[in-house]
Structures are given as structure tokens and as C-alpha cells.
Enzyme design. Structure first.
Site, PDB file in Angstrom:
ATOM      1  N   LYS A  41      38.098 -89.385-123.215  1.00  0.00           N
ATOM      2  CA  LYS A  41      36.718 -89.625-123.564  1.00  0.00           C
ATOM      3  C   LYS A  41      36.819 -91.125-123.135  1.00  0.00           C
ATOM      4  O   LYS A  41      35.527 -91.576-122.857  1.00  0.00           O
ATOM      5  CB  LYS A  41      36.729 -89.656-125.132  1.00  0.00           C
ATOM      6  CG  LYS A  41      36.822 -88.293-125.579  1.00  0.00           C
ATOM      7  CD  LYS A  41      36.361 -88.347-127.191  1.00  0.00           C
ATOM      8  CE  LYS A  41      36.833 -87.198-127.707  1.00  0.00           C
ATOM      9  NZ  LYS A  41      36.686 -87.279-129.309  1.00  0.00           N
ATOM     10  N   GLU A  97      39.766 -94.455-115.123  1.00  0.00           N
ATOM     11  CA  GLU A  97      40.218 -94.538-116.381  1.00  0.00           C
ATOM     12  C   GLU A  97      39.832 -95.720-116.980  1.00  0.00           C
ATOM     13  O   GLU A  97      39.173 -96.669-116.380  1.00  0.00           O
ATOM     14  CB  GLU A  97      41.686 -94.694-116.357  1.00  0.00           C
ATOM     15  CG  GLU A  97      42.584 -93.489-116.704  1.00  0.00           C
ATOM     16  CD  GLU A  97      42.596 -93.187-118.163  1.00  0.00           C
ATOM     17  OE1 GLU A  97      41.566 -93.553-118.743  1.00  0.00           O
ATOM     18  OE2 GLU A  97      43.612 -92.513-118.651  1.00  0.00           O
ATOM     19  N   ASP A  98      39.802 -96.124-118.414  1.00  0.00           N
ATOM     20  CA  ASP A  98      39.190 -96.958-119.088  1.00  0.00           C
ATOM     21  C   ASP A  98      40.440 -98.115-119.077  1.00  0.00           C
ATOM     22  O   ASP A  98      40.183 -99.085-118.974  1.00  0.00           O
ATOM     23  CB  ASP A  98      38.919 -96.695-120.392  1.00  0.00           C
ATOM     24  CG  ASP A  98      39.945 -95.708-121.450  1.00  0.00           C
ATOM     25  OD1 ASP A  98      40.876 -95.251-120.856  1.00  0.00           O
ATOM     26  OD2 ASP A  98      39.705 -95.540-122.412  1.00  0.00           O
ATOM     27  N   LYS A 129      47.037-103.163-118.898  1.00  0.00           N
ATOM     28  CA  LYS A 129      47.920-104.166-120.009  1.00  0.00           C
ATOM     29  C   LYS A 129      49.631-103.866-119.372  1.00  0.00           C
ATOM     30  O   LYS A 129      50.327-102.984-119.865  1.00  0.00           O
ATOM     31  CB  LYS A 129      47.961-103.479-121.270  1.00  0.00           C
ATOM     32  CG  LYS A 129      46.872-103.711-122.352  1.00  0.00           C
ATOM     33  CD  LYS A 129      47.173-103.375-123.586  1.00  0.00           C
ATOM     34  CE  LYS A 129      46.051-102.714-124.319  1.00  0.00           C
ATOM     35  NZ  LYS A 129      46.283-102.055-125.655  1.00  0.00           N
ATOM     36  N   PHE A 150      45.036-104.587-128.742  1.00  0.00           N
ATOM     37  CA  PHE A 150      44.298-103.318-128.787  1.00  0.00           C
ATOM     38  C   PHE A 150      42.914-103.568-128.720  1.00  0.00           C
ATOM     39  O   PHE A 150      42.142-104.357-129.653  1.00  0.00           O
ATOM     40  CB  PHE A 150      44.845-102.415-130.037  1.00  0.00           C
ATOM     41  CG  PHE A 150      44.429-101.016-129.944  1.00  0.00           C
ATOM     42  CD1 PHE A 150      44.924-100.178-129.520  1.00  0.00           C
ATOM     43  CD2 PHE A 150      43.024-100.643-130.700  1.00  0.00           C
ATOM     44  CE1 PHE A 150      44.424 -98.873-129.284  1.00  0.00           C
ATOM     45  CE2 PHE A 150      42.588 -99.453-130.406  1.00  0.00           C
ATOM     46  CZ  PHE A 150      43.386 -98.457-129.842  1.00  0.00           C
ATOM     47  N   VAL A 151      42.138-103.088-127.686  1.00  0.00           N
ATOM     48  CA  VAL A 151      41.045-103.251-127.501  1.00  0.00           C
ATOM     49  C   VAL A 151      39.925-102.052-127.868  1.00  0.00           C
ATOM     50  O   VAL A 151      40.280-100.903-127.563  1.00  0.00           O
ATOM     51  CB  VAL A 151      40.741-103.859-125.968  1.00  0.00           C
ATOM     52  CG1 VAL A 151      41.221-105.282-125.694  1.00  0.00           C
ATOM     53  CG2 VAL A 151      41.210-102.804-124.990  1.00  0.00           C
ATOM     54  N   ASP A 157      38.107 -96.647-128.159  1.00  0.00           N
ATOM     55  CA  ASP A 157      37.898 -96.385-129.576  1.00  0.00           C
ATOM     56  C   ASP A 157      39.033 -96.978-130.476  1.00  0.00           C
ATOM     57  O   ASP A 157      40.278 -97.136-129.865  1.00  0.00           O
ATOM     58  CB  ASP A 157      37.694 -95.084-129.714  1.00  0.00           C
ATOM     59  CG  ASP A 157      39.167 -94.037-129.813  1.00  0.00           C
ATOM     60  OD1 ASP A 157      39.648 -94.284-128.578  1.00  0.00           O
ATOM     61  OD2 ASP A 157      39.437 -93.588-130.445  1.00  0.00           O
TER      62      ASP A 157
HETATM   63  P1  IMP Z   1      48.447 -94.736-121.782  1.00  0.00           P
HETATM   64  O1  IMP Z   1      48.914 -93.359-121.421  1.00  0.00           O
HETATM   65  O2  IMP Z   1      49.545 -95.505-122.642  1.00  0.00           O
HETATM   66  O3  IMP Z   1      48.425 -95.551-120.258  1.00  0.00           O
HETATM   67  O4  IMP Z   1      47.166 -94.960-122.540  1.00  0.00           O
HETATM   68  C1  IMP Z   1      45.822 -94.318-121.801  1.00  0.00           C
HETATM   69  C2  IMP Z   1      44.996 -94.261-122.679  1.00  0.00           C
HETATM   70  O5  IMP Z   1      45.416 -94.665-124.302  1.00  0.00           O
HETATM   71  C3  IMP Z   1      43.731 -94.681-122.485  1.00  0.00           C
HETATM   72  O6  IMP Z   1      43.127 -93.922-121.594  1.00  0.00           O
HETATM   73  C4  IMP Z   1      43.043 -95.138-123.754  1.00  0.00           C
HETATM   74  O7  IMP Z   1      42.114 -93.987-124.085  1.00  0.00           O
HETATM   75  C5  IMP Z   1      44.198 -95.105-124.706  1.00  0.00           C
HETATM   76  N1  IMP Z   1      44.628 -96.551-125.209  1.00  0.00           N
HETATM   77  C6  IMP Z   1      45.472 -97.507-124.560  1.00  0.00           C
HETATM   78  N2  IMP Z   1      45.462 -98.659-124.980  1.00  0.00           N
HETATM   79  C7  IMP Z   1      43.987 -98.509-125.648  1.00  0.00           C
HETATM   80  C8  IMP Z   1      43.651 -99.756-126.297  1.00  0.00           C
HETATM   81  O8  IMP Z   1      43.990-100.909-126.350  1.00  0.00           O
HETATM   82  N3  IMP Z   1      42.323 -99.295-126.934  1.00  0.00           N
HETATM   83  C9  IMP Z   1      41.836 -98.260-127.111  1.00  0.00           C
HETATM   84  N4  IMP Z   1      42.455 -97.078-126.359  1.00  0.00           N
HETATM   85  C10 IMP Z   1      43.641 -97.318-125.545  1.00  0.00           C
END
Ligand code: IMP
Length: 173
Positions: A41, A97-98, A129, A150-151, A157
């Protein structure tokens, strides 16, 4: 527990960067059959702004993923909660991606989508990050590199809250 939100990236800072990314993507995708894939989302706000900053014809589709529970650590297991609505064979796909944190979500999606033979497959992420990377993933277009905080906001969210904040903030207890 109640949190205080402090601003990390303001609305203006984000808007300027989104405009620049849109221009760069327009140059690279001119003349190509482009599909923008919004990874749900978290990227729904970014993808909506980015799509409008790319002055090209494009199709838009949605891919739902879930890798976090209600906490702030990735579970490491990436679930597809909603698949693309159409095949992507011979299509130039841009995944939006966010944030790339551990990299596990994008790595999983790239692997999955490559099996569907797109003409090209690239990644645009608003945030990265790098200190948290568990796996190296290519980010072709990047908004901002941030520290290990954590943002929330602008789609991101914490326990499903804060997605509608118009800026990106950090939570402090
Ligand atoms: P990854 O698989 O660890 O790279 O994380 C991907 C997903 O985790 C992102 O698309 C976000 O939805 C969530 N996410 C990762 N870090 C944060 C954060 O700092 N705040 C909120 N959501 C996060």
C-alpha cells in the site's frame, strides 16, 4: 502509546524531487509502451504524484504486498496480496516503491516479474535506507537516501496509521 511526529522531508522538498524524477523518467521512457506499477500500500501517494509528473502516455497497475506486521521490523516474508491485472510481456515496467529498507520486497518482486518477460523492468523508490540492506537491489530512480529511522507519512504507515500525512516524518515516543 502516543507519538510526536517530527518532519524529515517537507511537502515542498518531496514535490521538487518528484518533479525532477518525473522529468528524468519521461526522457528515458519516451516512445516506449510504459506500465507504472504502484506497489501497495505504501507507494499509493508517491505513485499518484509521480504518474502526474511524467508527461507521457502510460498504463498504471497495482501490486499489493505485505511484509511487515504491525511492528517496525520486516517479517522477511513477502506476501502478494493483490496481483497485476494484466500480463506484462513486452511491456516496459517501472515498479514504484515507497521505500527500500531490507531490500527483500523489491528483490522478491523483481524475481517474480522477470518470469513474466517484460521488455524491461526498473525500480523507482522514493526512499532508501542503505544501512538496513539485507540484499543488494538495483534502484534505477531514487528520491532520497535516509538514515536508519522509521518514517511515516506520504503513504508510509505505522500500524496502518499516518499514511495521509502530506509530508514524511519520524515518530518519537
Ligand atoms: P523491505 O522489504 O524491508 O525493503 O521493506 C519494504 C516495505 O517495508 C516498504 O515498501 C514499506 O512498506 C515498509 N517499510 C520499510 N521501512 C519502513 C519505514 O521506515 N516506515 C514505514 N514502512 C516501512
Amino acid at each position: 502509546m502516543s507519538f510526536v511526529v517530527s518532519t524529515l522531508l517537507s511537502q515542498e522538498t518531496i514535490a521538487d524531487r518528484v518533479r525532477a524524477l518525473g522529468e528524468q523518467i519521461r526522457t528515458d521512457y519516451e516512445g516506449k509502451n510504459m506500465l507504472l506499477v504502484c506497489v501497495l500500500k505504501g507507494s499509493f501517494v508517491f505513485a499518484a504524484d509521480l504518474a502526474r509528473a511524467i508527461d507521457l502516455p502510460m498504463k498504471i497497475d497495482f501490486l499489493g504486498t505485505r511484509s511487515y506486521g504491525d511492528g517496525t521490523e520486516s517479517s522477511g516474508v513477502v506476501q502478494i496480496t493483490h496481483d497485476l491485472s494484466r500480463p506484462i510481456e513486452d511491456v516496459h515496467v517501472l515498479l514504484v516503491e515507497d521505500i527500500v529498507d531490507s531490500g527483500l520486497t523489491i528483490a522478491h518482486l523483481l524475481k517474480l516479474l522477470r518470469t513474466r518477460n517484460p521488455a524491461s523492468l526498473k525500480v523507482c523508490s522514493l526512499l532508501h535506507k542503505p544501512s538496513r540492506a539485507k540484499i543488494e537491489v538495483p534502484i534505477d530512480y531514487l528520491g532520497f537516501t535516509i538514515e536508519d529511522r522509521f518514517v511515516i507519512g506520504y503513504g508510509l504507515d505505522h500500524a496502518e496509521q499516518y499514511r495521509n500525512l502530506p509530508y514524511i516524518g519520524v515518530l518519537t515516543a
